[in-house]
Design an enzyme around this catalytic site. Structure first.
Site, PDB file in Angstrom:
ATOM      1  N   ASP A  19       0.777  -1.247   0.000  1.00  7.26           N
ATOM      2  CA  ASP A  19       0.000   0.000   0.000  1.00  7.26           C
ATOM      3  C   ASP A  19       0.812   1.303   0.000  1.00  7.26           C
ATOM      4  OD1 ASP A  19      -1.920  -1.963   0.338  1.00  7.26           O
ATOM      5  OD2 ASP A  19      -2.379  -1.434   2.398  1.00  7.26           O
ATOM      6  N   LYS A  79      -7.661  -3.953  -2.027  1.00  7.02           N
ATOM      7  CA  LYS A  79      -8.247  -4.585  -0.845  1.00  7.02           C
ATOM      8  C   LYS A  79      -8.950  -3.541  -0.002  1.00  7.02           C
ATOM      9  CE  LYS A  79      -3.842  -4.343   1.670  1.00  7.02           C
ATOM     10  NZ  LYS A  79      -4.233  -3.449   2.783  1.00  7.02           N
ATOM     11  N   CYS A 112      -1.669  -1.430   8.089  1.00 11.23           N
ATOM     12  CA  CYS A 112      -1.692  -2.488   7.068  1.00 11.23           C
ATOM     13  C   CYS A 112      -0.470  -3.404   7.138  1.00 11.23           C
ATOM     14  CB  CYS A 112      -1.835  -1.866   5.680  1.00 11.23           C
ATOM     15  SG  CYS A 112      -3.427  -1.027   5.457  1.00 11.23           S
TER      16      CYS A 112
END
Length: 196
Positions: A19, A79, A112
């Site tokens: 990410d 996601k 994350c």
């Protein structure tokens, strides 16, 4: 002598980039260093044949992965869950190649990245975290996440240590390329990520 099972190598390891996206990156503490190190790991992985995969968290809101890294990665699954462990489309091929170690990089370290690391550990992976290739908005979150991941069983390492572990020996054409990556100078600008 037998090589330590604690060491990564190019045959059993993969690289995961979590990410590193355009709209979140400007707020990340030490962001220039994080991107620079992830880019060096991606370049080293390509030289040594280490597969590299990545994810994007809600790209409609956080934008795509920064171009410098995206151009070195293949298609990136999106996601909504913070953990990337549910992205079976990236992990199944790695398992099929008998890779059981994964070096995790990305942002944010305490959200994350941390949730991904903890889930991967629970799923039986041997997880490494490149401490100079993960970041958070605030230093306290970054440092606390590293402590938590380490106490859960993740191995903390650095970009340069990982590159040379993958390479294993000097005197090869790959070693010369990895040495060049190690000799690069870090970006001059790094900071607290307060500029928008």
């Amino acid at each position: 002598m037998i090589r330590s099972p604690e060491l990564m190598n190019r045959e059993d390891t993969a690289l995961l980039v979590v990410d590193v996206q355009e709209k979140l990156l400007p707020w990340i503490w030490n962001r220039e260093l994080v991107v620079w190190n992830i880019r060096r790991l991606l370049d080293g992985a390509k030289v040594l044949g280490v597969p590299a995969v990545g994810t994007e968290q809600y790209p409609e809101g956080l934008g795509p992965t920064v171009a410098e890294l995206a151009q070195r990665l293949g298609p990136l699954p999106s996601k909504l869950a913070f953990s990337a462990a549910g992205c079976e489309e990236i992990f199944a091929p790695l398992r099929a190649q008998n890779r059981d170690k994964i070096l995790v990089t990305g942002i944010e370290a305490h959200v994350c990245v941390q949730q991904t690391v903890l889930d991967l550990l629970a799923d039986g992976w041997q997880v490494y975290v490149a401490v100079d290739a993960v970041g958070s908005r605030y230093e306290v979150d970054y440092r606390t996440a590293l402590e938590r991941m380490h106490s859960a069983g993740a191995v903390l390492t650095t970009t340069e240590a990982a590159l040379f572990e993958w390479c294993q020996q000097a005197g090869t054409p790959e070693f010369r390329q990895i040495s060049q990556l190690a000799k690069e100078h870090p970006p001059l600008k790094s900071g607290l990520g307060t500029e928008a």
